[in-house]
Design an enzyme around this catalytic site. Structure first.
Site, PDB file in Angstrom:
ATOM      1  N   ARG A 530     -42.683   0.771 -15.749  1.00 11.31           N
ATOM      2  CA  ARG A 530     -42.143   0.764 -14.396  1.00 11.31           C
ATOM      3  C   ARG A 530     -40.828   1.541 -14.335  1.00 11.31           C
ATOM      4  NH1 ARG A 530     -45.796  -1.285 -10.732  1.00 11.31           N
ATOM      5  NH2 ARG A 530     -43.988  -1.222  -9.365  1.00 11.31           N
ATOM      6  N   VAL A 531     -40.668   2.253 -13.246  1.00 12.32           N
ATOM      7  CA  VAL A 531     -39.400   2.948 -13.029  1.00 12.32           C
ATOM      8  C   VAL A 531     -38.590   2.242 -11.948  1.00 12.32           C
ATOM      9  CG1 VAL A 531     -40.245   5.213 -13.758  1.00 12.32           C
ATOM     10  CG2 VAL A 531     -40.453   4.537 -11.359  1.00 12.32           C
ATOM     11  N   ASP A 532     -39.181   1.165 -11.372  1.00 10.10           N
ATOM     12  CA  ASP A 532     -38.445   0.423 -10.350  1.00 10.10           C
ATOM     13  C   ASP A 532     -37.920  -0.872 -10.963  1.00 10.10           C
ATOM     14  OD1 ASP A 532     -40.816  -0.884 -10.742  1.00 10.10           O
ATOM     15  OD2 ASP A 532     -41.517  -0.732  -8.681  1.00 10.10           O
ATOM     16  N   ASP A 533     -37.393  -1.759 -10.145  1.00 11.50           N
ATOM     17  CA  ASP A 533     -36.809  -2.986 -10.677  1.00 11.50           C
ATOM     18  C   ASP A 533     -37.853  -4.078 -10.842  1.00 11.50           C
ATOM     19  OD1 ASP A 533     -34.250  -1.945 -10.940  1.00 11.50           O
ATOM     20  OD2 ASP A 533     -33.917  -2.157  -8.786  1.00 11.50           O
ATOM     21  N   VAL A 534     -38.897  -3.728 -11.556  1.00 11.55           N
ATOM     22  CA  VAL A 534     -39.939  -4.700 -11.853  1.00 11.55           C
ATOM     23  C   VAL A 534     -40.023  -4.814 -13.368  1.00 11.55           C
ATOM     24  CG1 VAL A 534     -42.432  -5.126 -11.770  1.00 11.55           C
ATOM     25  CG2 VAL A 534     -41.256  -4.265  -9.735  1.00 11.55           C
TER      26      VAL A 534
END
Ligand code: 6R9
Length: 666
Positions: A530-534
């Site tokens: 993941r590149v997001d805040d997950v």
């Protein structure tokens, strides 16, 4: 990560000669699926499912807009068609004479607990559940929340909803009362289906008390659930040990099993909502991913058949719980569309010992086994003898899903579990995609350990740099998908704006997956994560924002920032930086505070979101505009401060040293 010039595993000749898709057929069919989707998908839809009414032939099989500047995002597949997914999963097989075939081999938590349900029995049960739902006024379009353990009654309840056109929302029975309450509050069902409880490993897990608490929270917030249907799962938790609210609660055994075993199926429009499934995103509360009928069915049916190369006689076992998308597409829907016999397992792979899966494989002669890297690593850590003690000679194909599989775990799975005979299908996909997206096909794709390999039919991935420029050939960047595939989610229920922003707001005209990815010189895709805040904990998505909000909910916590750290078994673990309120020291005097904070997260989300680390932080690294720099926190958590990079943009660069010094005290 291995390089593309390292060992590749071509499909064995005997596998190729019997596979549904053989050798070069993949590239030809793939090209057709992209160049002429109408021809490709009409053929598949006709082959895989039974339709009450066919789609229109005078328009494209898929009508869509992927570009917010041209209007709202919308996606419609097989327009004009009608079908019922419960009929496709159950009735048509009984009508075709397969009523005696086993649909589910249930294996309970304890070794001596087992059971079977044939397609005929499943049809009877599904009709009884449907009739009960109708008797209390549930109709087409109504929501039903399901919070159950892995027993055949769980997929049966999902199918009963599909039969009458109700929209199921399954909540994983490991989520806390508060999480369940917020999901109920969001979809506002009139009825919740649950069981007395479950047993997983040595632990009894009462579920009914959690539902009671959730329903209490909901009624205080203004939503009264009218009926709670409770299955008495006495092998795990007895009826006597749970509370019964008369008027609201109903025992499954009394209310369902007394109904008629016949119930007509509803004809459903192609785009009628089928289910909602909540999943974590980078911001705010979990979102209700909405899947609809025809496209989802075609996606689940096609991938199940071709990726697992399913043939009659196979015994299939997917270890995922129906509370996750994998359990929707590859327990409830995909396998049943193919009239497969499958294993449903209520326990855990390490109970009573780490040989349990292979004991079940031998007992039921499982041929296809699909699990997650976290389970593979956990079993690998227990040693080979638990595996080699069993023959596993029935296995012919292995699968992996949920997170990138590291090449070491891949090799162990391949060499030890599969005796170097069984190809591994590393399937990359998401709750939002509904079905496999990047995956090998057993008869045509040479495997590279750690790569999900090549796109499935109809899937057109693309890798973009941070500005949205497409990277052709080899390269690394953000993984985007350029056009819709049949089983793509249609919206975030109740929040189309969030759907558009999350998935179509990154770059114009493309679906954003949230994953980083590399493509090698052979065109193979390597998902980086993941590149997001997950955070991906044991294959489960946890939003950092959700954990932070749970921590801040504790009266002693002023601010929290949560980042992932590498974990040998879970893949990633949760690492929380916590700033305490005025008056507290860092670390605090009170030795129980750490446990209390962890407890707050477990209460708000569930045990799967338990932070492994609490790092006391008198201050957090912030930009001058007050944004927390998580990049820096990730480095500190991972003990990689030598590669911190530029910290001059921080409002107060000295916090970095303070945090490093405090790491040992946390
Ligand atoms: C099916 C499922 C989706 C996220 C996804 C990615 C990760 C899943 C993977 C994988 C590498 C694989 N992921 N499968 N990463 N290789 N084979 O897991 O859905 O719970 O929504 O998670 O999981 O990061 O974006 P979901």
């Amino acid at each position: 990560m291995v390089k593309s010039d390292e060992k590749v595993y071509p499909p064995p000749d005997d596998v190729v000669s019997s596979a549904h898709i053989q050798g070069k057929e993949y590239s030809e069919l793939y090209r057709q699926s992209i160049e002429n989707p109408d021809v490709f998908w009409s053929l598949q839809a006709n082959k895989l499912l039974t339709w009450n009414k066919k789609w229109r032939s005078d328009t494209a099989i898929c009508a869509y807009n992927f570009d917010t500047s041209l209007g709202p995002i919308n996606i419609r597949w097989f327009e004009g068609s009608e079908l019922n997914l419960c009929y496709n999963a159950v009735d048509r097989h009984v009508e075709a004479g397969y009523g005696d075939r086993v649909a589910f081999y249930w294996e309970g938590n304890d070794v001596e607990q087992d059971g079977k349900m044939t397609y005929q029995e499943l049809q009877n049960l599904v009709c009884q559940i449907s009739n009960y739902l109708k008797s209390v006024g549930i109709k087409k379009g109504d929501d039903v929340t399901i919070y159950m353990p892995m027993i055949p009654e769980l997929p049966a309840a999902m199918l009963a909803c599909a039969r009458i056109g109700a929209v199921h929302s399954v909540v994983f029975a490991g989520f806390s009362a508060e999480s369940l309450a917020s999901r109920i509050q969001d979809s506002k069902p009139r009825l919740v289906v649950t069981a007395t409880g479950s047993k997983r490993g040595p632990k009894e897990i009462p579920l009914k008390p959690i539902v009671d608490e959730a329903l209490d929270i909901c009624s205080k917030q203004g939503h009264m659930v009218e009926k709670c249907l409770v299955y008495d799962h006495h092998q795990a938790v007895s009826k006597e040990s749970v509370n019964f609210h008369s008027g609201r609660d109903v025992w499954w055994q009394d209310a369902v099993l007394t109904q008629s075993t016949s119930c007509p199926v509803e004809r459903m429009d192609a785009e009628a909502p089928l289910f909602k499934l909540y999943t974590s995103g980078s911001t705010g509360k979990p979102k209700a991913v909405l899947h609809t009928t025809a496209g989802y069915a075609v996606g689940a049916a096609a991938t199940f058949k071709y990726v697992f190369d399913y043939k009659p006689g196979d015994i299939y076992w997917c270890t995922a719980d129906c509370g996750w998308i994998t359990g929707h597409s590859y327990v409830t829907y995909g396998p049943l569309f193919s009239c497969a016999s499958q294993v449903l397992f209520e326990g855990v792979p390490t109970w009573p010992d780490a040989g349990r899966c292979w004991q079940i494989v031998d007992k039921l002669k499982v041929t296809i086994f699909y699990t997650a890297p976290t389970a593979i690593r956990a079993l690998n850590a227990k040693g080979d003898s638990y595996v080699t003690k069993y023959s596993r000679s029935s296995l012919r194909l292995l699968g992996s899903v949920g997170e990138p599989i590291n090449p070491e775990a891949w090799r162990w799975y391949y060499e030890v579990v599969g005796n170097s005979r069984c190809p591994i299908m590393d399937t990359w996909w998401q709750t939002e995609t509904g079905a496999h997206m990047i995956t090998p096909l057993v008869g045509s794709t040479p495997l590279k350990p750690g790569s999900a390999t090549l796109p499935f039919f109809g899937v057109e991935p693309c890798i973009c740099d941070e500005k949205g420029n497409e990277i052709h050939g080899e390269g690394e960047g953000l993984l985007m998908i350029k056009r819709p595939w049949p089983s793509i989610m249609r919206t975030v229920a109740g929040n189309h704006d969030r759907f558009e922003k999350t998935y179509f707001g990154m770059f114009k005209g493309m679906y954003f997956t949230g994953d980083g990815c590399r493509r090698d010189s052979d065109g193979y895709y390597w998902i980086i994560g993941r590149v997001d805040d997950v955070i991906n904990v044991s294959g489960h998505r946890i939003g950092t924002a959700e954990v932070e909000s749970a921590l801040v909910g504790h009266p002693a916590c002023a601010e929290a920032a949560v980042v992932p750290v590498e974990h040998a078994i879970k893949g990633q673990a949760i690492y929380a930086f916590v700033t305490l309120m005025e008056g507290y020291s860092h670390p605090p005097q009170d030795p129980t505070l750490k446990e209390a904070l962890i407890g707050a997260v477990r209460k708000a989300i569930g045990a799967i979101a338990t932070p492994d680390f609490i790092h006391w932080a008198p201050g957090l690294p912030k930009t001058r505009s007050g944004k927390i720099m998580r990049r820096i926190l990730r480095k500190i958590a991972g003990k990689e401060e030598e590669s911190l990079g530029d910290i001059s943009t921080l409002a107060d660069p000295s916090v970095v040293e303070t945090l490093i010094a405090l790491r040992e005290n946390s």
